[in-house]
Motif scaffolding. Structure first.
Motif, PDB file in Angstrom:
ATOM      1  N   LEU A 103       0.828  -1.207   0.000  1.00 32.15           N
ATOM      2  CA  LEU A 103       0.000   0.000   0.000  1.00 32.15           C
ATOM      3  C   LEU A 103       0.861   1.255   0.000  1.00 32.15           C
ATOM      4  N   GLY A 104       1.979   1.230   0.739  1.00 31.31           N
ATOM      5  CA  GLY A 104       2.877   2.380   0.750  1.00 31.31           C
ATOM      6  C   GLY A 104       3.470   2.655  -0.613  1.00 31.31           C
ATOM      7  N   ALA A 107       0.796   4.191  -2.712  1.00 28.61           N
ATOM      8  CA  ALA A 107       0.591   5.587  -2.317  1.00 28.61           C
ATOM      9  C   ALA A 107       1.653   6.482  -2.937  1.00 28.61           C
ATOM     10  N   LEU A 111       0.684   9.603  -5.423  1.00 33.23           N
ATOM     11  CA  LEU A 111       1.098  10.972  -5.076  1.00 33.23           C
ATOM     12  C   LEU A 111       2.070  11.526  -6.105  1.00 33.23           C
ATOM     13  N   CYS A 127       4.358  14.623   1.066  1.00 32.49           N
ATOM     14  CA  CYS A 127       3.577  13.491   1.566  1.00 32.49           C
ATOM     15  C   CYS A 127       4.092  12.168   1.005  1.00 32.49           C
ATOM     16  N   ALA A 128       4.535  12.196  -0.260  1.00 30.88           N
ATOM     17  CA  ALA A 128       5.082  10.982  -0.870  1.00 30.88           C
ATOM     18  C   ALA A 128       6.347  10.537  -0.147  1.00 30.88           C
ATOM     19  N   ALA A 131       5.295   8.987   3.094  1.00 26.29           N
ATOM     20  CA  ALA A 131       4.707   7.666   2.874  1.00 26.29           C
ATOM     21  C   ALA A 131       5.776   6.629   2.525  1.00 26.29           C
ATOM     22  N   THR A 135       6.943   3.446   4.714  1.00 27.81           N
ATOM     23  CA  THR A 135       6.927   2.116   4.100  1.00 27.81           C
ATOM     24  C   THR A 135       8.266   1.413   4.283  1.00 27.81           C
TER      25      THR A 135
END
Length: 225
Positions: A103-104, A107, A111, A127-128, A131, A135
């Motif tokens: 999921l990371g 994401a 992003l 934010c990336a 994330a 992760t």
């Protein structure tokens, strides 16, 4: 000798519980991740040098996300091999950690794509990085657990490959923490682009190191060590 060269399975016989097809797939996947890690690092360096930095940062985030997602799949496959070899029935905590890694990675891809489309790019890139860093932090813990579940008996090469995987996971976790910190600082407006690019550079190095450790472990298994 010629027969062994044309049929690697004859040179490296199947170990108990080890599927050679899976091991070969993992070896190829680790090569892909190594190239992706190098690409992320190179893109971050070029962006730091001032070459279309926002665009390259977005592409680097997408590449890192793809690499981490495929790395999560690789860890899942490796855990399947280990569980089959030891007759285990699975580990819910490990399964959850692998899902977080997948999921990371996804994401990071999403992003990065949105930032590439120029939708509040600095915020999304920060934010990336957060994330991707999270992760790495969580995913490297899963890698350590999987490596520690390997066979307790075998040659010194297998023991060394396990130790290298655990050590690399520790470095990756530290880089993950650094990525989170850099992303948060960028998110609050402190040298946004520079910190984002430094975070992506570090994440690229972590991906490269993780893929090399996985590749070495798979080659050791392939050789029947």
């Amino acid at each position: 000798m010629a027969a062994e060269m044309s049929h690697p399975e004859m040179a490296y016989p199947r170990r108990r519980g080890v599927d050679l097809t899976t091991v070969k797939l993992l070896t190829g996947e680790s090569s892909f991740d190594a190239l992706a890690g190098i690409a992320v690092a190179v893109l971050a360096i070029l962006a730091l040098a001032g070459l279309v930095p926002q665009t390259l940062a977005s592409i680097a985030a997408i590449t890192a996300g793809v690499a981490l997602a495929t790395q999560g799949l690789a860890v899942a496959m490796q855990y399947g091999e280990v569980a089959a070899e030891e007759g285990g029935s699975g580990d819910a905590e490990l399964g959850g950690g692998i899902a977080v890694e997948l999921l990371g990675g996804i994401a990071g891809i999403v992003l990065g794509v949105l930032a590439l489309l120029d939708i509040v790019p600095m915020t999304l890139l920060a934010c990336a990085v957060i994330a991707l860093g999270a992760t790495l932090l969580l995913g490297e813990g899963v890698t350590t657990r999987v490596a520690s579940l390997g066979p307790r008996v075998g040659t010194s090469q297998m023991a060394h490959s396990r130790q290298a995987a655990v050590a690399t996971a520790g470095v990756g976790a530290l880089i993950g923490i650094a990525g989170i910190v850099l992303g948060v600082l960028a998110l609050v407006g402190i040298n946004e682009l520079t910190l984002i690019l430094i975070g992506l550079l570090a994440i690229g190095v972590a991906i490269l190191l993780g893929s090399l450790a996985l590749g070495g472990r798979m080659l050791t298994m392939l050789r029947g060590a």
